[in-house]
Design a protein around this motif. Structure first.
Motif, PDB file in Angstrom:
ATOM      1  N   LYS A   2     -42.132  30.282  -9.428  1.00  0.00           N
ATOM      2  CA  LYS A   2     -43.007  31.519  -8.477  1.00  0.00           C
ATOM      3  C   LYS A   2     -41.745  30.756  -7.413  1.00  0.00           C
ATOM      4  O   LYS A   2     -40.754  31.453  -6.931  1.00  0.00           O
ATOM      5  N   GLU A   3     -41.251  29.224  -7.684  1.00  0.00           N
ATOM      6  CA  GLU A   3     -40.459  29.569  -6.248  1.00  0.00           C
ATOM      7  C   GLU A   3     -38.941  29.359  -6.704  1.00  0.00           C
ATOM      8  O   GLU A   3     -38.458  29.528  -8.100  1.00  0.00           O
ATOM      9  N   LEU A   4     -38.349  29.594  -5.727  1.00  0.00           N
ATOM     10  CA  LEU A   4     -36.755  29.496  -5.674  1.00  0.00           C
ATOM     11  C   LEU A   4     -36.353  28.969  -6.221  1.00  0.00           C
ATOM     12  O   LEU A   4     -35.028  28.556  -6.791  1.00  0.00           O
ATOM     13  N   LEU A  31     -39.007  24.931  -2.413  1.00  0.00           N
ATOM     14  CA  LEU A  31     -39.383  26.253  -1.732  1.00  0.00           C
ATOM     15  C   LEU A  31     -39.430  27.663  -2.111  1.00  0.00           C
ATOM     16  O   LEU A  31     -38.669  27.918  -3.134  1.00  0.00           O
ATOM     17  N   PRO A  32     -40.185  28.166  -1.255  1.00  0.00           N
ATOM     18  CA  PRO A  32     -40.193  29.671  -1.956  1.00  0.00           C
ATOM     19  C   PRO A  32     -39.288  30.320  -1.552  1.00  0.00           C
ATOM     20  O   PRO A  32     -38.520  30.882  -0.611  1.00  0.00           O
ATOM     21  N   PRO A  33     -39.339  31.948  -2.486  1.00  0.00           N
ATOM     22  CA  PRO A  33     -38.800  32.933  -2.097  1.00  0.00           C
ATOM     23  C   PRO A  33     -38.375  33.414  -0.506  1.00  0.00           C
ATOM     24  O   PRO A  33     -39.920  33.782  -0.459  1.00  0.00           O
ATOM     25  N   GLY A  34     -37.704  33.465   0.641  1.00  0.00           N
ATOM     26  CA  GLY A  34     -37.748  33.966   1.781  1.00  0.00           C
ATOM     27  C   GLY A  34     -38.489  33.320   2.408  1.00  0.00           C
ATOM     28  O   GLY A  34     -38.870  33.383   4.219  1.00  0.00           O
ATOM     29  N   GLY A  35     -38.962  31.979   1.755  1.00  0.00           N
ATOM     30  CA  GLY A  35     -39.643  30.600   2.291  1.00  0.00           C
ATOM     31  C   GLY A  35     -38.509  30.405   3.498  1.00  0.00           C
ATOM     32  O   GLY A  35     -37.242  30.263   3.225  1.00  0.00           O
ATOM     33  N   THR A  36     -39.337  28.921   4.547  1.00  0.00           N
ATOM     34  CA  THR A  36     -37.979  28.245   5.149  1.00  0.00           C
ATOM     35  C   THR A  36     -39.182  26.593   5.848  1.00  0.00           C
ATOM     36  O   THR A  36     -40.051  26.679   5.474  1.00  0.00           O
ATOM     37  N   PHE A  71     -33.706  25.524 -10.178  1.00  0.00           N
ATOM     38  CA  PHE A  71     -32.969  26.755  -9.277  1.00  0.00           C
ATOM     39  C   PHE A  71     -32.803  28.397  -9.814  1.00  0.00           C
ATOM     40  O   PHE A  71     -32.619  28.353 -11.211  1.00  0.00           O
ATOM     41  N   ASN A  72     -34.251  29.102  -9.372  1.00  0.00           N
ATOM     42  CA  ASN A  72     -34.578  30.359 -10.492  1.00  0.00           C
ATOM     43  C   ASN A  72     -33.533  31.488  -9.811  1.00  0.00           C
ATOM     44  O   ASN A  72     -34.120  32.063  -9.004  1.00  0.00           O
ATOM     45  N   ASP A  73     -32.517  31.623 -10.199  1.00  0.00           N
ATOM     46  CA  ASP A  73     -31.119  32.578  -9.994  1.00  0.00           C
ATOM     47  C   ASP A  73     -31.471  34.045  -9.954  1.00  0.00           C
ATOM     48  O   ASP A  73     -31.882  34.355 -10.933  1.00  0.00           O
ATOM     49  N   PRO A  74     -32.102  34.771  -8.509  1.00  0.00           N
ATOM     50  CA  PRO A  74     -32.104  35.910  -8.881  1.00  0.00           C
ATOM     51  C   PRO A  74     -31.340  37.032  -9.538  1.00  0.00           C
ATOM     52  O   PRO A  74     -31.876  38.421  -9.886  1.00  0.00           O
TER      53      PRO A  74
END
Length: 658
Positions: A2-4, A31-36, A71-74
């Protein structure tokens, strides 16, 4: 997954002459998608090495000994890529670097090419990676251009790249994006250079943006604008943000989660509010206690991680002045400044023909505009304001580094040498040399102000040699005392500046400034480039030395929290003008001028419940005198005066007052 991004047990070693140096030791975070996520720690903790590993930018001497960077490249389906296993110079890594993952470096001037325009540098990223495609919310012109090119399967044309670049520059807040295409980095302010870096990083619409100390070198108002811009763009573009910083105030304003690093290891991690409300590790507690705050109790000291004990020997305690004269008045100001002004003429030649013929446009800049103030004996007067407001120019005039405008004979600087009045602006030759033993200077950049080819002993003894003070035995003893005074080992006198840390180099600069035993010292941003714990060390040292040696300070800074800690009175400067002056506590309890209020609202506090009031920044117009509301507006149609509202509290207002 689930993490980016998921960094798992990452270990990075550097090959050095002595063997192997472990810079990152089994570090893990996600680090999740869209997170900081904020990666926090001092210089040398391994933060930037982590970012270099993620970007595939580690130097040749570094190796990833163990661990993974998934790294989960979208853009490439759901299968994660292990960046740690990729060839750093290979095509896969080059596709990810700059396209799917971008980085904003700490110093924009050294990160941007001085030989290419801003438009060319941003456009180059588009040529290499395209304009990005993993966002579904297409609403800007740039998004439409990029989507059309991708659907047709062709590369972007030069006009399309230029349109995409202009759209990105507009998105990051450039006042004139089309003109910026032809602008070189040296023509831009620090804030605009950082915006250009952000535009270059985001023009390809990355899934992950790494911001490595993006606001360290910026004024607090510019820093607040950049932080607001990054958060707005993050929400608009849907990207994740990895913020690398040592500033806990910045962390409290932008982060969702925090990872604290110390000597290459993760010592604490968790949710932002949990980290600040209930810190567990001693290192994090020490960092929080080292940050200057506005709510500090009278007499409360900052607590650095490593304290310095200032020890002054008998030579330093002996004042290098004659005995006070009969006319000496202990209550008289040590420095009186009246009606100082400094004007610069700047010529802008856009073409080679104009450069050769002396043509082009010429404009006049009033760097210092009718400035008057006093510095009381044994006090610390803080001078605050943004870069370009005239603080350093004013200090150079006081030191006679540059000359003030003639100003029809009204501009004066009078130094009280224990009853002897010295007209500073009229000094020449030997008299000027003698005056400079009374007033010394601590520079902003500790490395740039020290000669790299001289040992510490040569650096400290040089002022004594120049002014012909003492014999060899006296000078050796004085240099040893100076080293002990700033908490350094006298056995290191034969070392060169590069052998010392930033904080140690600044202490050498302080020792050099005090070698002549001056009465007054001008401190020009002496802690702006330092980590918070080192900053606390230097501030405590300066306070201790002021008491022990009876010094008078003028402390120049753009950080109001720092000035509040060290100063007795504070003068606020904007666009060459002094706009407000008051005792430190009074200024923060009751700021009157809109520029002072904007500065206060821009100081990031290490408290998630006290986030920045970005609305008080007047949309970036706080430093424009013509944009100030009445009765503060300062333009040719208004006559403004220095008005005392309460005892000791002065503000610059139009006739009629508040």
């Amino acid at each position: 997954m689930k993490e980016l991004l998921r960094v798992k047990e990452l270990t990075v070693d550097f090959g050095v002459h002595e063997g192997t140096l472990r810079a990152v030791d089994h570090v893990s975070f996600s680090l999740p998608p869209g997170g900081t996520l904020a990666l926090v720690g001092e210089s040398g903790s391994g933060k930037s090495v982590c970012s270099q590993a993620i970007m595939g930018l580690l130097p040749r001497t570094a190796t990833i000994s163990s661990g993974s960077i998934l790294f989960n490249d979208p853009r490439n389906g759901t299968q994660p890529i292990d960046i740690a296993r990729l060839d750093r110079a290979g095509p896969k890594m080059r596709t990810i670097r700059g396209g799917a993952i971008s980085i904003i470096f700490q110093e924009p001037m050294t990160s941007l090419s001085a030989l290419h325009t801003v438009g060319d540098q941003i456009g180059e990223a588009v040529e290499l990676h395209g304009g990005g495609s993993h966002f579904s919310n297409i609403h800007s012109l740039g998004d439409q251009i990029n989507e059309a090119a991708q659907l047709s399967g062709r590369k972007l044309s030069r006009p399309e790249i230029e349109a995409l670049t202009v759209d990105m520059l507009r998105m990051v807040g450039f006042p004139d994006p089309k003109r910026a295409l032809r602008t070189y980095p040296f023509e831009l302010s620090g804030g605009l250079r950082q915006r250009a870096m952000i535009a270059m990083a985001l023009v390809c619409r990355p899934a992950l943006l790494i911001a490595d100390e993006p606001t360290t070198a910026l004024d607090v108002t510019i820093q607040a604008q950049i932080l607001r811009l990054m958060k707005d763009l993050q929400a608009e573009l849907g990207m994740a943000l990895l913020m690398i910083t040592h500033d806990l105030g910045v962390v409290a304003n932008v982060a969702d989660d925090v990872v604290v690093m110390y000597r290459g290891k993760v010592v604490e991690s968790g949710d932002l509010r949990d980290i600040f409300r209930d810190p567990q590790h001693a290192y994090l507690k020490a960092l929080l206690h080292a940050v200057p705050r506005f709510d500090m109790a009278p007499g409360e000291r900052l607590v650095p991680i490593r304290e310095i004990t200032a020890a002054t020997g008998h030579l330093l305690k002996e004042k290098a002045v004659s005995k006070p004269t009969e006319t000496f008045n202990a209550k008289a100001p040590v420095l009186k400044v009246r009606h100082l002004s400094k004007t610069f003429r700047i010529r802008k030649a856009d073409t080679l023909f104009e450069q050769l013929t002396g043509g082009g446009t010429t404009r006049t800049v009033r760097a210092v505009n009718d400035v008057s103030f006093d510095v009381e004996r044994n006090e610390c007067l803080g001078l605050v304001g943004e870069s370009g407001c005239g603080k350093t120019t004013l200090s150079k005039i006081l030191m006679r580094g540059i000359s003030a405008d003639p100003n029809e004979g009204t501009g004066r600087v009078v130094f009280d040498d224990w009853g002897r009045k010295i007209d500073v602006l009229s000094l020449e030759g030997a008299e000027l040399d003698r005056f400079r033993t009374k007033l010394q200077f601590i520079f902003q950049d500790p490395f740039g102000s020290l000669n790299p080819r001289m040992t510490v002993y040569d650096i400290l003894v040089e002022p004594l040699i120049i002014h012909k003070i003492g014999d060899d035995a006296y000078r050796r003893e004085m240099v040893s005392e100076l080293m002990e005074m700033v908490g350094l080992d006298r056995r290191h006198l034969s070392r060169y500046p590069h052998s010392f840390s930033g904080g140690q180099r600044q202490r050498i600069g302080i020792a050099r400034a005090l070698a002549l035993r001056p009465d007054m010292v001008i401190c020009d941003e002496p802690v702006s480039a330092l980590d918070v714990s080192i900053q606390a060390q230097i501030l405590n040292l300066l306070k201790d030395l002021q008491k022990q040696l009876g010094l008078t300070y003028m402390f120049i800074s753009h950080n109001l929290a720092v000035v509040d800690y060290i100063a007795d009175r504070i003068a606020v400067m904007c666009a060459g003008r002094l706009v407000e002056m008051a005792p430190a506590g009074e200024l923060f309890r009751n700021p009157l001028h809109p520029y002072t209020k904007a500065l206060l609202s821009a100081v990031p506090m290490p408290d998630p419940d006290a986030r920045l009031d970005l609305g008080a920044l007047m949309e970036g117009k706080a430093s424009d005198p013509s944009a100030w509301p009445e009765p503060f507006r300062d333009d040719p149609t208004n006559q403004v005066f220095w008005t005392e509202t309460t005892p000791g509290h002065y503000v610059r207002v139009a006739r009629g007052g508040l």
